[in-house]
Motif scaffolding. Structure first.
Motif, short mmCIF file in Angstrom:
data_model
loop_
_atom_site.label_atom_id
_atom_site.label_comp_id
_atom_site.label_asym_id
_atom_site.label_seq_id
_atom_site.Cartn_x
_atom_site.Cartn_y
_atom_site.Cartn_z
N LEU A 41 -2.90 0.74 -9.83
CA LEU A 41 -3.66 -1.06 -9.38
C LEU A 41 -4.93 -0.95 -8.83
CD1 LEU A 41 -0.66 -2.88 -7.19
CD2 LEU A 41 -1.44 -2.94 -9.26
N LEU A 86 -4.70 -7.25 -4.35
CA LEU A 86 -4.52 -5.53 -3.98
C LEU A 86 -3.76 -4.67 -3.52
CD1 LEU A 86 -4.20 -5.81 -8.36
CD2 LEU A 86 -2.16 -7.13 -6.69
N LEU A 106 3.81 -9.50 -5.18
CA LEU A 106 2.06 -9.43 -4.15
C LEU A 106 1.37 -10.82 -4.50
CD1 LEU A 106 1.53 -6.11 -6.93
CD2 LEU A 106 1.74 -6.16 -4.68
N TRP A 119 -1.05 -11.28 -6.90
CA TRP A 119 -1.57 -11.79 -7.66
C TRP A 119 0.07 -12.10 -8.04
CZ3 TRP A 119 -5.16 -8.44 -11.12
CH2 TRP A 119 -6.30 -8.24 -10.54
#
Length: 421
Positions: free
Chosen positions: A391, A344, A78, A80
């Motif tokens: 998320l 995200l 991702l 992150w």
């Protein structure tokens, strides 16, 4: 519909795609899918494999949006890093995210299962723009190896020419699990696999709104579909179908070029890996199967494209590869990337309507996984879907009229930090 942004190498080299004709009428099915990109196609295919009757509607043509015009970079994970996810969410939740987003390559699986011809190549390099970026990459590579047994190759600045013939970068990380492909031909391959599994694909049918009750009713320009479930996979266009979900993303325009075939292509990228650098407004590039350099660089926060896309991107390419600064550019194209506040993806369910959008420029791998997880949840097994659906997500501030200007100010701030080093 003529699209001035899609003078793309991908469209010029796309395989034929046989899909159902646009026939007005009233339809009924178990699952109606909106959007013919990676998320919608993989969800439709996975639902059909589970025995559901499925109709997919696409306002334009399969792969018309970001799925069919992106840079073709297959980057595990991702936006992150894995260590950031663990610091934020704890070990157990981060491990579940790692298994889905790094370890399980559903794109490679689908390509192998269905024999999709899309120029798949292995290898991805993250290139460090600054020494500080390289230090962070090295720490993350150590974390991945020690914590997850995920092997990457840390490349010192002195050794970067083994991958990239450019002096700009201060080292990087080579990930053999990443890679690159022809994204439009992958989308077409998914569409053919979905049709073979029984999915009916209607192109040229724009979804206008969804009536969600015990089931779902989807209203199109000339048709209606009654379905038990609806999957909204419209990404940058989600606000046109569900305005409330549109508050969670803003579109950023991104542009790509493809050069003429290069005699020295292998010297530019000796390992034939895809490359993305660490700047906020990043450069990303790779070689096509016929040895063109496909290069993406620069962003615009206006929806109006530059008058000459090739001229807009060329300076970014020339900065990285001055040795081909004047080479001929055969194609220039662009499109919108839906970006969330925290970068995200925003994935979830509201009644019998599932949605997934906001992959923030990091979706070429995770979108296939997301579509398959929606199918799992729809069939009654939601544990893995819930990992992504949990998320955090927040709407952009500012309401309908100020959301985009306020987001643009924030993005310009980080772009300025890039320029100031």
């Amino acid at each position: 519909m003529t699209d001035p942004l899609n003078n793309s190498y991908y469209s010029a080299t796309a395989h034929d795609c046989l899909v159902d004709a646009d026939i007005a009428g009233a339809y009924a099915c178990d699952v109606a899918v909106i959007g013919g990109g990676f998320t919608g196609l993989s969800a439709a295919l996975a639902c059909a494999e589970r025995g559901f009757s499925v109709i997919l509607v696409e306002a334009e043509r399969v792969g018309f949006g970001a799925s069919g015009r992106n840079g073709g970079q297959l980057i595990p994970g991702l936006r992150w890093s894995a260590s950031e996810l663990e610091a934020e969410f704890g070990r157990e939740r981060a491990d579940a995210l790692f298994d889905l987003c790094w370890r399980d390559n559903r794109v490679k699986h689908r390509i192998a299962t269905h024999g999709i011809d899309c120029d798949l190549k292995a290898g991805h390099v993250e290139a460090a723009w600054t020494p500080k970026d390289f230090d962070a990459m090295r720490r993350e590579a150590d974390y991945l190896g020690q914590r997850h047994g995920y092997e990457t190759d840390v490349v010192a600045k002195a050794d970067m020419d083994a991958h990239i013939a450019s002096p700009l970068y201060h080292g990087g990380v080579y990930d053999p699990q990443g890679g690159h492909f022809h994204p439009l031909n992958y989308a077409i391959g998914l569409a053919k696999a979905a049709e073979a599994a029984g999915v009916r694909i209607l192109q040229g049918q724009r979804a206008n709104w969804i009536l969600d009750g015990n089931g779902g009713e989807l209203f199109l320009d000339r048709s209606t579909i009654e379905a038990r479930y609806v999957i909204d996979a419209t990404d940058s266009w989600i606000g046109e179908v569900e305005p409330d979900l549109g508050r969670y993303t803003v579109p950023i325009m991104n542009y790509n070029i493809a050069t003429a075939p290069l005699a020295n292509a292998d010297a530019l990228l000796p390992t034939d890996a895809a490359v993305a650098d660490s700047r906020f407004v990043l450069n990303y590039f790779r070689l096509s199967a016929d040895k063109r350099l496909i290069f993406g660089g620069g962003e615009r926060y206006s929806q109006t494209p530059p008058r000459d896309i090739a001229a807009f991107v060329r300076p970014f390419m020339a900065e990285v590869f001055p040795q081909i600064a004047d080479t001929r550019i055969d194609y220039g194209w662009g499109g919108a990337v839906a970006v969330t506040m925290n970068r995200l993806p925003h994935i979830g369910r509201r009644g019998n309507v599932f949605f997934a959008h906001g992959f923030s420029g990091h979706g070429a791998l995770i979108t296939t996984t997301a579509g398959e997880l929606i199918a799992e949840a729809l069939a009654g097994t939601a544990e893995r879907f819930d990992v992504l659906a949990s998320l955090p997500s927040h709407p952009f501030p500012g309401g309908k009229w100020l959301r985009r200007p306020l987001a643009t100010l924030g993005l310009l701030y980080y772009a300025l930090k890039d320029r100031l080093g």
